[in-house]
Design a protein around this motif. Structure first.
Motif, PDB file in Angstrom:
ATOM      1  N   SER A 121     -42.478  -1.160 -22.697  1.00 33.19           N
ATOM      2  CA  SER A 121     -41.964  -0.227 -21.682  1.00 33.19           C
ATOM      3  C   SER A 121     -42.059  -0.820 -20.278  1.00 33.19           C
ATOM      4  O   SER A 121     -42.469  -0.148 -19.333  1.00 33.19           O
ATOM      5  CB  SER A 121     -42.712   1.102 -21.734  1.00 33.19           C
ATOM      6  N   ALA A 122     -41.692  -2.090 -20.156  1.00 33.23           N
ATOM      7  CA  ALA A 122     -41.766  -2.768 -18.866  1.00 33.23           C
ATOM      8  C   ALA A 122     -40.730  -2.166 -17.912  1.00 33.23           C
ATOM      9  O   ALA A 122     -39.606  -1.893 -18.279  1.00 33.23           O
ATOM     10  CB  ALA A 122     -41.485  -4.259 -19.033  1.00 33.23           C
ATOM     11  N   GLN A 123     -41.161  -1.954 -16.688  1.00 28.67           N
ATOM     12  CA  GLN A 123     -40.293  -1.401 -15.662  1.00 28.67           C
ATOM     13  C   GLN A 123     -40.470  -2.192 -14.377  1.00 28.67           C
ATOM     14  O   GLN A 123     -41.417  -2.950 -14.222  1.00 28.67           O
ATOM     15  CB  GLN A 123     -40.632   0.065 -15.398  1.00 28.67           C
ATOM     16  N   GLU A 124     -39.548  -1.970 -13.478  1.00 24.81           N
ATOM     17  CA  GLU A 124     -39.626  -2.615 -12.179  1.00 24.81           C
ATOM     18  C   GLU A 124     -40.878  -2.150 -11.449  1.00 24.81           C
ATOM     19  O   GLU A 124     -41.263  -0.985 -11.547  1.00 24.81           O
ATOM     20  CB  GLU A 124     -38.378  -2.238 -11.375  1.00 24.81           C
ATOM     21  N   GLY A 125     -41.527  -3.063 -10.740  1.00 20.33           N
ATOM     22  CA  GLY A 125     -42.752  -2.721 -10.019  1.00 20.33           C
ATOM     23  C   GLY A 125     -42.498  -1.691  -8.932  1.00 20.33           C
ATOM     24  O   GLY A 125     -41.460  -1.666  -8.306  1.00 20.33           O
ATOM     25  N   ARG A 126     -43.481  -0.829  -8.738  1.00 17.66           N
ATOM     26  CA  ARG A 126     -43.384   0.210  -7.713  1.00 17.66           C
ATOM     27  C   ARG A 126     -44.637   0.184  -6.848  1.00 17.66           C
ATOM     28  O   ARG A 126     -45.722  -0.091  -7.336  1.00 17.66           O
ATOM     29  CB  ARG A 126     -43.240   1.584  -8.363  1.00 17.66           C
ATOM     30  N   VAL A 127     -44.479   0.530  -5.590  1.00 15.08           N
ATOM     31  CA  VAL A 127     -45.604   0.585  -4.672  1.00 15.08           C
ATOM     32  C   VAL A 127     -45.981   2.058  -4.496  1.00 15.08           C
ATOM     33  O   VAL A 127     -45.147   2.877  -4.114  1.00 15.08           O
ATOM     34  CB  VAL A 127     -45.237  -0.038  -3.293  1.00 15.08           C
ATOM     35  N   ASP A 128     -47.226   2.374  -4.812  1.00 11.85           N
ATOM     36  CA  ASP A 128     -47.709   3.751  -4.615  1.00 11.85           C
ATOM     37  C   ASP A 128     -48.163   3.905  -3.174  1.00 11.85           C
ATOM     38  O   ASP A 128     -48.951   3.107  -2.669  1.00 11.85           O
ATOM     39  CB  ASP A 128     -48.890   4.052  -5.545  1.00 11.85           C
ATOM     40  N   GLU A 129     -47.659   4.930  -2.529  1.00 13.80           N
ATOM     41  CA  GLU A 129     -48.043   5.170  -1.127  1.00 13.80           C
ATOM     42  C   GLU A 129     -48.843   6.418  -1.002  1.00 13.80           C
ATOM     43  O   GLU A 129     -48.798   7.322  -1.705  1.00 13.80           O
ATOM     44  CB  GLU A 129     -46.787   5.264  -0.268  1.00 13.80           C
TER      45      GLU A 129
END
Length: 129
Positions: A121-129
């Protein structure tokens, strides 16, 4: 880009190595993954899985450079040390071998990387803010 909820009872887990190298759908193992040499289909014709998640990027090319480079350089050095052939013979041997191995491995490795993306279930990286 997460996959919609699916009844997994209809689709038992598939081996990513087998489905990826064969260019088959990573969910059902039946439908074709590619519509051309490297272009992926929009969705599986068998189970309907959307291949929007499939983005192998340059991953297969990097692995191929390492694998083919190791094989060709090793063989070229062995031939050079043992026989000392002229440069034109090196070109006649190693350029076609490099092309054949590189192009021959590209599609199966791309399929394998896509199957691994689906499996994990690889997905594009996301930045948590």
């Amino acid at each position: 880009m997460s996959e919609p909820t699916v009844d997994r009872a209809h689709y038992p887990p598939q081996d990513p190595l087998r489905t990826g190298l064969a260019g088959r759908c990573p969910r059902c193992g039946q439908g074709r993954l590619f519509k051309g040499y490297l272009a992926t289909r929009p969705a599986c014709s068998n189970c309907g899985l959307s291949f929007d998640f499939a983005d192998s990027g340059d991953g297969p090319a990097v692995f191929i450079i390492m694998i083919v480079g190791f094989i060709v350089v090793g063989l070229a050095l062995a031939v050079e040390v043992s026989m000392r052939p002229p440069i034109w013979l090196h070109m006649m041997l190693w350029l076609p071998l490099t092309l054949i191995l590189g192009l021959g491995m590209l599609r199966p490795l791309k399929g394998l990387m896509i199957a691994q993306q689906y499996r994990h279930s690889a997905q594009e990286g996301r930045v948590d803010e």
